[in-house]
Enzyme design. Structure first.
Site, PDB file in Angstrom:
ATOM      1  N   TYR A  94       0.834  -1.202   0.000  1.00 28.86           N
ATOM      2  CA  TYR A  94       0.000   0.000   0.000  1.00 28.86           C
ATOM      3  C   TYR A  94       0.867   1.250   0.000  1.00 28.86           C
ATOM      4  O   TYR A  94       2.037   1.232   0.389  1.00 28.86           O
ATOM      5  CB  TYR A  94      -0.946   0.018   1.201  1.00 28.86           C
ATOM      6  N   CYS A  95       0.260   2.344  -0.480  1.00 24.85           N
ATOM      7  CA  CYS A  95       0.879   3.662  -0.386  1.00 24.85           C
ATOM      8  C   CYS A  95      -0.126   4.599   0.278  1.00 24.85           C
ATOM      9  O   CYS A  95      -0.926   4.155   1.110  1.00 24.85           O
ATOM     10  CB  CYS A  95       1.358   4.163  -1.743  1.00 24.85           C
ATOM     11  N   TRP A  96      -0.123   5.878  -0.073  1.00 20.21           N
ATOM     12  CA  TRP A  96      -1.000   6.840   0.601  1.00 20.21           C
ATOM     13  C   TRP A  96      -2.461   6.618   0.264  1.00 20.21           C
ATOM     14  O   TRP A  96      -3.317   6.510   1.129  1.00 20.21           O
ATOM     15  CB  TRP A  96      -0.561   8.256   0.249  1.00 20.21           C
ATOM     16  N   TYR A 123      -3.261   3.720   2.531  1.00 19.12           N
ATOM     17  CA  TYR A 123      -3.272   3.993   3.975  1.00 19.12           C
ATOM     18  C   TYR A 123      -4.574   4.656   4.404  1.00 19.12           C
ATOM     19  O   TYR A 123      -5.062   4.425   5.515  1.00 19.12           O
ATOM     20  CB  TYR A 123      -2.077   4.877   4.343  1.00 19.12           C
TER      21      TYR A 123
END
Length: 349
Positions: A94-96, A123
């Site tokens: 995952y990222c932002w 996130y």
């Protein structure tokens, strides 16, 4: 094949071989999914430089530079942190917000042949789940508060109860602070968001049907604030109160705070932060005890003249039903286990 998910239940998260956060180290340090490792596709300086170029310069140049940096960083992760993973490796990435950074990582992982899953929404999906549970919805758990004055053995008893299979929630451990003037722990406290992530993870692993023992705390533990849904549940919870003689409480306090007790400078600094109503002369006397190494006498003085009055003042507004009063007469293990048995028996009256 790249899979997508929004299921962040403990069982779902535990099913992955690794949870990989590809955001920058600064983003990761502020908060992340519990158990995640940080393999950034752009570090802090790279992210800032690419972002500045994108906003103030050439969008094309920013994308080209960013792509080159991302490729090199992913290659480095494949050779180092992921270098020992075989073909069965199943990560969650995952990222932002589930966009380009996680997309770049999972594309490469998919080409490697790993069955990779990307967190839809990144996130922010996790953060929405945390705030929904701790701010928007009632906490469903059957909380029972373990109350008692400073040094009465609440933390030790929580540990003993957990060893007996009783469900516990250790707020001080999650907040990395003992909740008192001398409560700072090495490494400092997590951010408020990270504290809330730890809380949500811990609560989501507990059975709401069975009682959960939690130490009676104020709404603030060090610099961290207990979220409103949990605080409301604590305010309505029944209480099991601990009692212990002052001399035992003083000895326990010295033992539990051995690190600061052994550091005269840190102890003196902490004493200077006492509330003003204590009085300069009294504080000076206590600082003299600390300087002379009379830490157990100092602990008893603090208990009788500072902590116990504060505990009584706070107790006036509690008004919670009391399940039992349990005494711990000594520092011995037998006394602790006897108290744990009595608390366990009081959980389901």
């Amino acid at each position: 094949m790249i899979r997508r998910t929004v299921d962040l239940s403990p069982a779902a998260r535990d099913g992955f071989d690794a949870i990989i956060d590809v955001r920058s180290p600064a983003e990761f340090a502020l908060d992340h999914l519990p158990g995640a490792i940080n393999l950034p596709v752009l570090d802090d300086a790279q992210r800032a430089a690419v972002g500045t170029e994108y906003v103030q310069g050439s969008k094309f140049l920013a994308r080209r530079t960013g792509a080159a940096l991302v490729a090199r960083n992913i290659a480095a992760h494949l050779e180092a942190a992921l270098g020992d993973r075989d073909g069965s490796f199943q990560p969650l990435v995952y990222c932002w917000r589930g966009g380009q950074r996680s997309g770049a990582m999972v594309t490469v992982m998919d080409q490697v042949g790993w069955p990779v899953t990307v967190l839809e929404g990144g996130y922010q999906t996790w953060r929405r789940q945390v705030t929904g549970a701790l701010y928007d919805a009632p906490v469903p758990h059957r909380l029972v508060l373990l109350d008692g004055p400073t040094g009465s053995g609440k933390t030790a008893l929580l540990t003993a109860l957990a060893a007996r299979g009783v469900q516990t929630l250790d707020l001080e451990a999650l907040a990395a602070h003992r909740g008192s003037l001398f409560g700072a722990m090495p490494g400092g406290q997590p951010s408020q968001k990270a504290f809330e992530s730890r809380l949500h993870d811990a609560l989501s692993r507990l059975d709401p049907v069975r009682p959960v023992v939690v130490e009676a705390e104020s709404s603030r533990i060090g610099a961290r604030v207990v979220p409103p849904s949990l605080w409301a549940a604590m305010a309505a919870a029944p209480v099991i109160r601990l009692e212990s003689p002052v001399e035992v409480r003083a000895a326990r306090t010295v033992r539990d705070y051995a690190a600061i007790a052994a550091d005269p400078s840190a102890l003196d600094t902490a004493l200077t932060r006492l509330p003003r109503h204590i009085g300069k002369q009294v504080v000076a006397e206590w600082r003299a005890l600390a300087a002379a190494g009379e830490v157990e006498t100092l602990a008893a003085e603090l208990i009788v003249h500072h902590y116990d009055p504060a505990y009584r003042r706070e107790g006036q507004g509690r008004g919670r039903p009391e399940r039992a009063v349990v005494g711990i007469a000594s520092l011995g293990e037998a006394a602790l286990q006897q108290a744990a048995a009595l608390v366990e028996a009081a959980l389901n009256p």
